[in-house]
Design a protein around this motif. Structure first.
Motif, mmCIF file in Angstrom:
data_model
loop_
_atom_site.group_PDB
_atom_site.id
_atom_site.type_symbol
_atom_site.label_atom_id
_atom_site.label_comp_id
_atom_site.label_asym_id
_atom_site.label_seq_id
_atom_site.Cartn_x
_atom_site.Cartn_y
_atom_site.Cartn_z
ATOM 1 N N TYR A 201 48.351 32.104 37.175
ATOM 2 C CA TYR A 201 46.893 32.009 37.258
ATOM 3 C C TYR A 201 46.355 31.190 36.092
ATOM 4 C CZ TYR A 201 47.637 36.152 40.184
ATOM 5 O OH TYR A 201 48.085 37.033 41.132
ATOM 6 N N GLY A 202 45.369 30.335 36.381
ATOM 7 C CA GLY A 202 44.644 29.677 35.305
ATOM 8 C C GLY A 202 43.637 30.626 34.695
ATOM 9 N N ILE A 203 42.757 31.188 35.534
ATOM 10 C CA ILE A 203 41.767 32.189 35.114
ATOM 11 C C ILE A 203 41.879 33.352 36.085
ATOM 12 C CG2 ILE A 203 39.309 32.700 34.873
ATOM 13 C CD1 ILE A 203 38.904 29.772 34.096
ATOM 14 N N TYR A 204 41.980 34.577 35.553
ATOM 15 C CA TYR A 204 42.239 35.752 36.396
ATOM 16 C C TYR A 204 41.433 36.940 35.909
ATOM 17 C CZ TYR A 204 44.814 39.793 38.262
ATOM 18 O OH TYR A 204 45.159 40.966 38.881
ATOM 19 N N THR A 205 40.897 37.728 36.842
ATOM 20 C CA THR A 205 40.342 39.028 36.489
ATOM 21 C C THR A 205 40.670 40.027 37.587
ATOM 22 O OG1 THR A 205 38.380 40.242 35.761
ATOM 23 C CG2 THR A 205 38.061 38.680 37.545
ATOM 24 N N CYS B 85 47.450 29.620 41.178
ATOM 25 C CA CYS B 85 46.026 29.706 41.506
ATOM 26 C C CYS B 85 45.208 29.278 40.302
ATOM 27 C CB CYS B 85 45.676 31.139 41.903
ATOM 28 S SG CYS B 85 44.002 31.299 42.524
ATOM 29 N N GLY B 86 44.204 28.423 40.544
ATOM 30 C CA GLY B 86 43.348 27.971 39.456
ATOM 31 C C GLY B 86 42.429 29.063 38.952
ATOM 32 N N VAL B 87 41.579 29.608 39.833
ATOM 33 C CA VAL B 87 40.632 30.676 39.491
ATOM 34 C C VAL B 87 40.821 31.794 40.503
ATOM 35 C CG1 VAL B 87 38.213 31.292 39.167
ATOM 36 C CG2 VAL B 87 38.981 28.973 38.604
ATOM 37 N N TYR B 88 41.130 33.016 40.030
ATOM 38 C CA TYR B 88 41.462 34.116 40.935
ATOM 39 C C TYR B 88 40.742 35.392 40.519
ATOM 40 C CZ TYR B 88 44.381 37.110 43.916
ATOM 41 O OH TYR B 88 44.831 37.979 44.865
ATOM 42 N N ASN B 89 39.970 35.968 41.445
ATOM 43 C CA ASN B 89 39.336 37.259 41.206
ATOM 44 C C ASN B 89 39.977 38.269 42.135
ATOM 45 O OD1 ASN B 89 37.669 39.494 40.843
ATOM 46 N ND2 ASN B 89 35.881 38.221 40.442
ATOM 47 N N ASP B 90 40.702 39.223 41.545
ATOM 48 C CA ASP B 90 41.445 40.216 42.308
ATOM 49 C C ASP B 90 40.626 41.467 42.604
ATOM 50 O OD1 ASP B 90 43.744 41.046 43.622
ATOM 51 O OD2 ASP B 90 44.573 42.038 41.852
ATOM 52 N N ALA B 91 39.355 41.471 42.176
ATOM 53 C CA ALA B 91 38.512 42.656 42.366
ATOM 54 C C ALA B 91 38.073 42.792 43.818
ATOM 55 C CB ALA B 91 37.281 42.567 41.469
ATOM 56 N N LYS B 92 37.949 44.037 44.249
ATOM 57 C CA LYS B 92 37.379 44.317 45.564
ATOM 58 C C LYS B 92 35.930 44.735 45.353
ATOM 59 C CE LYS B 92 41.833 44.349 46.534
ATOM 60 N NZ LYS B 92 42.799 43.896 45.541
ATOM 61 N N THR B 93 35.068 44.407 46.306
ATOM 62 C CA THR B 93 33.665 44.796 46.158
ATOM 63 C C THR B 93 33.538 46.308 46.250
ATOM 64 O OG1 THR B 93 33.333 44.473 48.517
ATOM 65 C CG2 THR B 93 32.752 42.647 47.075
ATOM 66 N N SER C 144 40.001 31.489 44.427
ATOM 67 C CA SER C 144 40.321 32.562 45.360
ATOM 68 C C SER C 144 39.683 33.871 44.919
ATOM 69 C CB SER C 144 41.842 32.738 45.440
ATOM 70 O OG SER C 144 42.192 33.743 46.357
ATOM 71 N N SER C 145 39.119 34.607 45.895
ATOM 72 C CA SER C 145 38.549 35.929 45.640
ATOM 73 C C SER C 145 39.000 36.890 46.728
ATOM 74 C CB SER C 145 37.022 35.863 45.606
ATOM 75 O OG SER C 145 36.485 37.160 45.398
ATOM 76 N N GLN C 146 39.236 38.131 46.340
ATOM 77 C CA GLN C 146 39.609 39.168 47.300
ATOM 78 C C GLN C 146 38.385 39.845 47.910
ATOM 79 O OE1 GLN C 146 42.719 37.994 47.699
ATOM 80 N NE2 GLN C 146 43.291 40.103 48.114
ATOM 81 N N GLY C 147 37.206 39.581 47.388
ATOM 82 C CA GLY C 147 35.969 40.147 47.910
ATOM 83 C C GLY C 147 34.806 39.626 47.093
ATOM 84 N N PHE D 26 39.504 30.021 48.930
ATOM 85 C CA PHE D 26 39.915 31.141 49.783
ATOM 86 C C PHE D 26 39.111 32.375 49.411
ATOM 87 C CE2 PHE D 26 42.328 35.011 50.458
ATOM 88 C CZ PHE D 26 42.823 34.867 51.744
ATOM 89 N N ASN D 27 38.483 33.007 50.406
ATOM 90 C CA ASN D 27 37.798 34.278 50.172
ATOM 91 C C ASN D 27 38.272 35.268 51.222
ATOM 92 O OD1 ASN D 27 36.096 36.343 49.420
ATOM 93 N ND2 ASN D 27 34.366 34.984 49.052
ATOM 94 N N LYS D 28 38.888 36.351 50.778
ATOM 95 C CA LYS D 28 39.454 37.315 51.723
ATOM 96 C C LYS D 28 38.373 38.000 52.540
ATOM 97 C CE LYS D 28 43.015 40.813 52.144
ATOM 98 N NZ LYS D 28 42.388 41.626 53.168
ATOM 99 N N SER D 29 37.266 38.378 51.896
ATOM 100 C CA SER D 29 36.235 39.106 52.649
ATOM 101 C C SER D 29 34.846 38.873 52.075
ATOM 102 C CB SER D 29 36.548 40.610 52.667
ATOM 103 O OG SER D 29 36.605 41.114 51.346
ATOM 104 N N GLY D 30 34.484 37.627 51.898
ATOM 105 C CA GLY D 30 33.159 37.305 51.383
ATOM 106 C C GLY D 30 32.760 35.893 51.767
ATOM 107 N N ASN D 31 31.585 35.502 51.322
ATOM 108 C CA ASN D 31 31.018 34.204 51.677
ATOM 109 C C ASN D 31 31.447 33.111 50.701
ATOM 110 O OD1 ASN D 31 29.441 35.427 53.769
ATOM 111 N ND2 ASN D 31 28.003 36.119 52.204
#
Length: 196
Positions: free
Chosen positions: A3-7, A31-39, A69-72, A93-98
């Motif tokens: 990951y380049g940037i991850y939370t 992955c360049g920018v990745y947010n693993d948080a779920k809403t 990429s975001s998971q939510g 890529f967005n798993k479950s968001g806009n």
């Protein structure tokens, strides 16, 4: 994964100075920018990614690489110049968001990875482009979505470099595609066989 940037929780917000991320994958994806948080109801911004200013992401090696990429939550490019180049499988890529692109002078997603998509909302989510210039070139779908598509007053060029007739795919039978160029703009859809 690399990951380049991850939370894992909260939101990612990138603004200000020019940013360049180079991620080289190996056994797993890069992955360049990745947010693993779920809403969640307790944190309204959980999973969100907000980008302004200039961001360049270069990816190499690895499989199923992702630029942003975001998971939510939502991925929002606001007044941004974004270049995602190299061997990505998903540009955004967005798993479950806009995915929202607004007031962006230059967004370019370019990859030749076999089957890779430019923009994907995997489980649900809309693509909204307004007052922006967007160029997507992918071997798979330029946009593969589960939600609605709205393009307003923008210059949009979506290209599928493989020999197939769908440039934009929506898996939701009730999804709406709205194009409003009443003020300015153009939309071009191209596959290797034809231009529409």
């Amino acid at each position: 994964p690399v990951y380049g940037i991850y939370t894992r929780s909260g939101a990612i917000s990138l603004s200000g100075a020019d940013k360049t991320i180079t991620a080289t994958g190996g056994v797993e994806f890069a992955c360049g920018v990745y947010n693993d948080a779920k809403t969640s109801s307790t944190a309204a911004d959980n999973g969100n990614i907000n980008i302004s200013g200039k961001l360049t992401v270069s990816l190499s090696n690895g499989s199923y690489n992702r630029g942003i990429s975001s998971q939510g939550g939502d991925i929002t490019l606001n007044g941004a110049t974004v270049k995602i180049l190299g061997s990505y499988y998903y540009g955004i890529f967005n798993k479950s968001g806009n995915v929202v692109i607004k007031s962006c002078p230059d967004v370019e997603l370019t990859s030749t990875t076999s089957g890779g998509d430019g923009i994907c909302t995997y489980d649900g989510g809309d693509l909204n482009i307004e007052d922006s210039t967007v160029k997507v070139s992918a071997n798979g779908f330029a946009a593969e979505l589960k939600g609605n598509v709205s393009i307003k007053d923008s210059m949009v060029d979506l290209t599928r470099t493989s020999s197939y007739y769908e440039v934009i795919k929506t898996d939701n039978s009730s999804a709406k595609i709205t194009i409003d160029l009443s003020t300015e703009g153009s939309v071009t859809l191209t596959d290797r066989k034809s231009t529409r």
